[in-house]
Scaffold this motif. Structure first.
Motif, PDB file in Angstrom:
ATOM      1  N   ASP A   1     116.130  14.464  59.570  1.00 47.58           N
ATOM      2  CA  ASP A   1     115.783  12.850  60.026  1.00 47.58           C
ATOM      3  C   ASP A   1     116.727  12.141  58.892  1.00 47.58           C
ATOM      4  OD1 ASP A   1     114.872  10.356  60.167  1.00 47.58           O
ATOM      5  OD2 ASP A   1     112.858  11.208  61.039  1.00 47.58           O
TER       6      ASP A   1
ATOM      7  N   THR B   1     105.929  32.195  56.078  1.00 48.85           N
ATOM      8  CA  THR B   1     106.378  33.358  56.017  1.00 48.85           C
ATOM      9  C   THR B   1     105.829  34.094  54.768  1.00 48.85           C
ATOM     10  OG1 THR B   1     108.197  34.849  56.419  1.00 48.85           O
ATOM     11  CG2 THR B   1     108.512  32.815  55.209  1.00 48.85           C
TER      12      THR B   1
ATOM     13  N   HIS C   1     106.604  15.988  63.423  1.00 50.45           N
ATOM     14  CA  HIS C   1     107.248  15.207  62.109  1.00 50.45           C
ATOM     15  C   HIS C   1     107.228  13.781  62.654  1.00 50.45           C
ATOM     16  CE1 HIS C   1     110.371  13.523  59.710  1.00 50.45           C
ATOM     17  NE2 HIS C   1     111.196  13.230  60.685  1.00 50.45           N
TER      18      HIS C   1
ATOM     19  N   PRO D   1     116.860   7.830  66.985  1.00 51.56           N
ATOM     20  CA  PRO D   1     116.214   8.431  68.099  1.00 51.56           C
ATOM     21  C   PRO D   1     116.679   7.904  69.140  1.00 51.56           C
ATOM     22  CG  PRO D   1     114.348   7.739  66.586  1.00 51.56           C
ATOM     23  CD  PRO D   1     115.695   7.505  66.050  1.00 51.56           C
TER      24      PRO D   1
ATOM     25  N   ARG E   1     110.069  28.009  65.601  1.00 50.03           N
ATOM     26  CA  ARG E   1     110.711  27.696  64.373  1.00 50.03           C
ATOM     27  C   ARG E   1     109.590  27.578  63.355  1.00 50.03           C
ATOM     28  NH1 ARG E   1     113.118  21.739  65.174  1.00 50.03           N
ATOM     29  NH2 ARG E   1     113.795  21.919  63.265  1.00 50.03           N
ATOM     30  N   LEU E   2     110.349  28.309  62.018  1.00 52.05           N
ATOM     31  CA  LEU E   2     109.361  29.042  61.033  1.00 52.05           C
ATOM     32  C   LEU E   2     108.534  27.917  60.495  1.00 52.05           C
ATOM     33  CD1 LEU E   2     108.966  31.738  59.940  1.00 52.05           C
ATOM     34  CD2 LEU E   2     110.386  31.217  58.038  1.00 52.05           C
TER      35      LEU E   2
ATOM     36  N   ALA F   1     116.465  23.315  57.927  1.00 49.19           N
ATOM     37  CA  ALA F   1     116.105  22.695  59.132  1.00 49.19           C
ATOM     38  C   ALA F   1     114.855  22.070  59.184  1.00 49.19           C
ATOM     39  CB  ALA F   1     116.127  23.926  60.266  1.00 49.19           C
ATOM     40  N   ARG F   2     114.140  21.616  58.080  1.00 43.32           N
ATOM     41  CA  ARG F   2     112.868  21.001  58.139  1.00 43.32           C
ATOM     42  C   ARG F   2     113.040  19.611  58.819  1.00 43.32           C
ATOM     43  NH1 ARG F   2     111.137  21.337  52.149  1.00 43.32           N
ATOM     44  NH2 ARG F   2     109.965  19.252  52.635  1.00 43.32           N
ATOM     45  N   PRO F   3     112.485  18.984  59.643  1.00 42.58           N
ATOM     46  CA  PRO F   3     112.796  17.810  60.644  1.00 42.58           C
ATOM     47  C   PRO F   3     113.017  16.640  59.540  1.00 42.58           C
ATOM     48  CG  PRO F   3     110.498  18.600  60.970  1.00 42.58           C
ATOM     49  CD  PRO F   3     111.422  19.426  60.356  1.00 42.58           C
ATOM     50  N   ASP F   4     112.053  16.645  58.343  1.00 45.79           N
ATOM     51  CA  ASP F   4     112.224  15.271  57.550  1.00 45.79           C
ATOM     52  C   ASP F   4     113.740  15.427  56.798  1.00 45.79           C
ATOM     53  OD1 ASP F   4     111.549  17.692  56.118  1.00 45.79           O
ATOM     54  OD2 ASP F   4     110.233  16.757  54.643  1.00 45.79           O
TER      55      ASP F   4
ATOM     56  N   GLY G   1     114.804  27.795  57.696  1.00 51.23           N
ATOM     57  CA  GLY G   1     113.531  26.824  57.967  1.00 51.23           C
ATOM     58  C   GLY G   1     113.594  25.650  56.917  1.00 51.23           C
ATOM     59  N   ALA G   2     113.653  26.163  55.716  1.00 53.75           N
ATOM     60  CA  ALA G   2     113.636  24.870  54.673  1.00 53.75           C
ATOM     61  C   ALA G   2     114.741  23.927  54.911  1.00 53.75           C
ATOM     62  CB  ALA G   2     113.482  25.235  53.449  1.00 53.75           C
TER      63      ALA G   2
ATOM     64  N   PRO H   1     108.200  26.810  54.482  1.00 52.35           N
ATOM     65  CA  PRO H   1     109.427  26.346  54.461  1.00 52.35           C
ATOM     66  C   PRO H   1     109.280  24.705  54.688  1.00 52.35           C
ATOM     67  CG  PRO H   1     109.434  27.975  56.064  1.00 52.35           C
ATOM     68  CD  PRO H   1     108.052  27.945  55.513  1.00 52.35           C
ATOM     69  N   ASP H   2     108.541  24.347  55.582  1.00 48.73           N
ATOM     70  CA  ASP H   2     108.548  23.101  55.896  1.00 48.73           C
ATOM     71  C   ASP H   2     107.602  22.105  54.927  1.00 48.73           C
ATOM     72  OD1 ASP H   2     109.902  22.913  58.786  1.00 48.73           O
ATOM     73  OD2 ASP H   2     108.546  24.775  58.705  1.00 48.73           O
TER      74      ASP H   2
ATOM     75  N   ARG I   1     119.892   9.762  59.990  1.00 50.20           N
ATOM     76  CA  ARG I   1     119.918   8.317  59.840  1.00 50.20           C
ATOM     77  C   ARG I   1     120.975   8.064  58.669  1.00 50.20           C
ATOM     78  NH1 ARG I   1     115.222   5.991  62.084  1.00 50.20           N
ATOM     79  NH2 ARG I   1     113.777   7.848  62.634  1.00 50.20           N
TER      80      ARG I   1
ATOM     81  N   LYS J   1     115.482  33.743  56.232  1.00 51.04           N
ATOM     82  CA  LYS J   1     114.766  32.957  57.213  1.00 51.04           C
ATOM     83  C   LYS J   1     114.089  31.842  56.780  1.00 51.04           C
ATOM     84  CE  LYS J   1     111.593  35.523  59.237  1.00 51.04           C
ATOM     85  NZ  LYS J   1     110.842  36.689  59.467  1.00 51.04           N
ATOM     86  N   ALA J   2     113.470  31.795  55.601  1.00 54.28           N
ATOM     87  CA  ALA J   2     112.831  30.881  55.029  1.00 54.28           C
ATOM     88  C   ALA J   2     113.760  29.740  54.537  1.00 54.28           C
ATOM     89  CB  ALA J   2     111.952  31.428  53.751  1.00 54.28           C
TER      90      ALA J   2
END
Lengths: 99, 560
Positions: A64, B85, B222, A74, B81-82, A58-61, A55-56, B166-167, A68, A51-52
């Motif tokens: 992004d 955790t 973000h 966008p 979204r996580l 799928a992190r937006p930065d 999450g890592a 995670p982020d 690009r 899960k973690a």
């Protein structure tokens, strides 16, 4: 009387064996339960890690930067259309295919 | 005969003794059997009760040498979204009694853990009476394997829970941090300890509690952080901050303060440079506060949007003179006072209303009391010592009063929400509880303010033109506040801010961007005022997030 004694003796032996067997079975079952619980715990931990990781990833930065690089950007205002316009587009395309 | 008689008597006596003996034996036998029967019965009953009775989990009292840790629920954003955790991570400890060569152990450990405090560890290990010394808690499995491969006697591992984000730094200020025992220290993590609950654990057991769902949207967060980062580089600011608020529900969709903090390093947040400027700092925000002053003037019936105000003469306040940035040589309407951002106009409207009405209005909007959110208590507003004539005039254009940006944003959102109070929250809200509350300003004032804010962005001489995003009906107000220095204000360094909202036909979302000490660039012709700095940042931000928030763009012509 003797018969009673003998019966009682055998009964005692038999119950001792039975108890021993039950005890043995219980221990075996207990070990099995523990093994299963450990497995479940391991699975839970794995799920947490995955899960973690998801999450890592799928992190937006990160997304992004990748987007690009692929030449995406966008959405612009002129890229939004109403549902009616989309269905109109579909109808036109279907009509085109029919011809 | 006699013998017979005697013999007969003797036999009879013998027979009598036999009977007695037999009787005694049968009594003994019965007693033995009865005893055995009862003994077996007792065992049987005991077994039955043992079998039938519900046995709770066996509890073992083991003396636990290690401090208790806590398992915490996950934190997720509004879409699940996580954000945080618990993960199982190995911790390394040493048993000083088992260590063979202390110096070798410390030396070899330093090859894998270079930042270890060798002196401190050596001192701890030299105390042979101790059986337990933490070497490093919560290391990665890779590091643990390396330490294991060193093959040092006296070192052992123990699995513990460690908080993982995670982020990375995303929303670091809002999330807060935990200590080594997994207890919340600040932000939402502290809120979880206080209000949601954590479970004490003796081993690495993951929490079974449902995740805590925040109001934040990772995508919007973000976009905000990215735009603030870009603004910091472009205008060489000394920090930036911003937030996006849902006007209807009070949910904070994004809240960021640059430089960011990494929740994994709690000590970082203690540095004043890393302060959360959205909730932790108070600032004189300048002209954005005119939004409240003019709303007060309209709502108290002092003026209408077309009421003319003579702003040709500067206002005298004791030793100071209040001037306008662009002096006007004609009287301005109230709408123009707003779009030209006239200090004199705002001051005159406040004077006409009087100190009590201005103070009362700000109090109604929650600007003068301490605000509390799930992230913690917001920095208390700094108010004028005495609400005299001078304070009334300066407060009207956002000086002499310093509030946390979140608190100001909530007040501005209340004005755009038809007057229904907006209570900012960091948790996902499923009902709009502000609907039940009585509006504190009229629907009409709210509509007029939305119209003025839109005009300030779409109009030919509005100060917020750069914030416009065609199609999204953006409205807003600029604010350029001189930063207070010893003995006065410096107009060289300013706080440039932009209060934005969209879509203005029915305001849904509010944005607030604050740039600290921005410098002018070639594109801004050297200007550092909000119209040239904070406004375009807001425009770029809204262009990125409006689609994510599901705001439908209008035909560009119709939206003007």
């Amino acid at each position: 009387m003797r018969l009673l004694n003998v019966t009682a003796f055998f009964f005692a032996i038999a119950s001792a064996l039975l108890l021993y067997g039950l005890n043995y079975d219980t221990r075996r079952l207990e070990a099995e339960v523990q093994a299963k619980e450990r497995l479940a715990d391991r699975a839970r931990d794995d799920i947490a890690v995955l899960k973690a990781e998801r999450g890592a990833l799928a992190r937006p930065d990160r997304i992004d930067a990748i987007a690009r690089q692929l030449g995406l950007s966008p959405p612009r205002v002129d890229q939004f259309v109403t549902g009616r316009e989309v269905s109109a587009l579909d109808e036109r395309r279907e009509g085109g295919n029919g011809r | 005969m006699a013998a017979d008689v005697y013999g007969g008597t003797g036999r009879r006596i013998e027979a009598g003794q036999d009977v007695r003996k037999r009787r005694t034996r049968s009594v003994t036998e019965t007693a033995v059997y009865a005893f055995l029967f009862f003994a077996f019965a007792e065992v049987a009953i005991h077994l039955l009760t043992l079998g039938l009775e519900h046995q709770g989990g066996v509890t073992l009292a083991v003396s636990e040498p290690v401090a208790t840790s806590f398992s915490r629920p996950d934190i997720v954003d509004r879409n699940g979204r996580l954000l945080a955790t618990d993960l199982e991570a190995p911790s390394i400890y040493a048993d000083p009694g088992m260590v063979v060569d202390r110096d070798e152990l410390v030396e070899k450990l330093a090859t894998v853990l270079p930042d270890i405090d060798s002196k401190e560890l050596l001192r701890a290990l030299s105390d042979r009476s101790r059986r337990f010394v933490w070497v490093r808690r919560g290391v990665s499995p890779k590091v643990a394997q390396k330490v294991h491969d060193l093959g040092l006697p006296g070192l052992s591992f123990r699995y513990e829970l460690k908080r993982a984000y995670p982020d990375g730094k995303l929303a670091g200020h809002v999330l807060g941090s935990v200590n080594v025992d997994n207890r919340g220290l600040s932000g939402i993590e502290k809120y979880i300890d206080e209000k949601v609950g954590t479970d004490p654990i003796h081993a690495a057991v993951l929490s079974t509690r449902p995740p805590v769902r925040l109001s934040l949207d990772i995508g919007v967060q973000h976009a905000l952080e990215d735009e603030l980062d870009a603004a910091e580089k472009l205008y060489q600011t000394k920090g930036a901050a911003g937030l996006v608020l849902n006007i209807k529900t009070g949910e904070v969709l994004a809240s960021a303060s640059i430089p960011r903090v990494d929740p994994t390093w709690p000590t970082q947040a203690l540095d004043s440079k890393h302060l959360d400027r959205i909730t932790g700092g108070t600032y004189e925000l300048g002209s954005v506060v005119k939004t409240l002053t003019i709303a007060m003037a309209l709502d108290e019936g002092i003026a209408k949007p077309d009421t003319m105000v003579d702003v040709r003469q500067p206002l005298q306040v004791g030793r100071f003179t209040v001037k306008d940035f662009h002096a006007s040589n004609r009287p301005l309407s109230v709408t123009e006072v707003f779009t030209h951002s006239s200090n004199i106009g705002a001051g005159m409207l406040a004077l006409e209303a009087g100190t009590d009405r201005l103070e009362g209005f700000l109090r109604k909007l929650g600007m003068l009391t301490t605000l509390t959110t799930e992230e913690g208590t917001v920095a208390a507003p700094q108010l004028p010592d005495r609400w005299g004539r001078a304070a009334t005039i300066t407060v009207a254009y956002g000086h002499g009063i310093a509030v946390a940006p979140l608190q100001f944003a909530a007040a501005a959102a209340t004005i755009l929400n038809g007057g229904r109070p907006v209570h900012p929250t960091f948790l996902r809200r499923f009902d709009t509880d502000s609907v039940d509350e009585k509006p504190i300003i009229t629907e009409n004032t709210s509509r007029e303010m939305a119209r003025m804010m839109r005009l300030n962005v779409s109009g030919p001489d509005g100060t917020g033109k750069e914030a416009d995003v065609p199609g999204y009906r953006v409205g807003g107000k600029t604010g350029t506040a001189d930063i207070a220095k010893r003995g006065g204000y410096s107009s060289k360094s300013v706080i440039s801010s932009f209060l934005g909202a969209f879509p203005m036909d029915d305001p849904q979302y509010l944005t607030f961007v604050i740039l600290f000490d921005p410098k002018g660039t070639k594109e801004t012709h050297g200007h550092h005022t909000a119209g040239y700095t904070a406004a375009p940042v807001t425009g770029r931000l809204i262009a990125r997030i409006a689609g994510q928030l599901g705001v439908r763009p209008m035909e560009v012509v119709a939206s003007q």
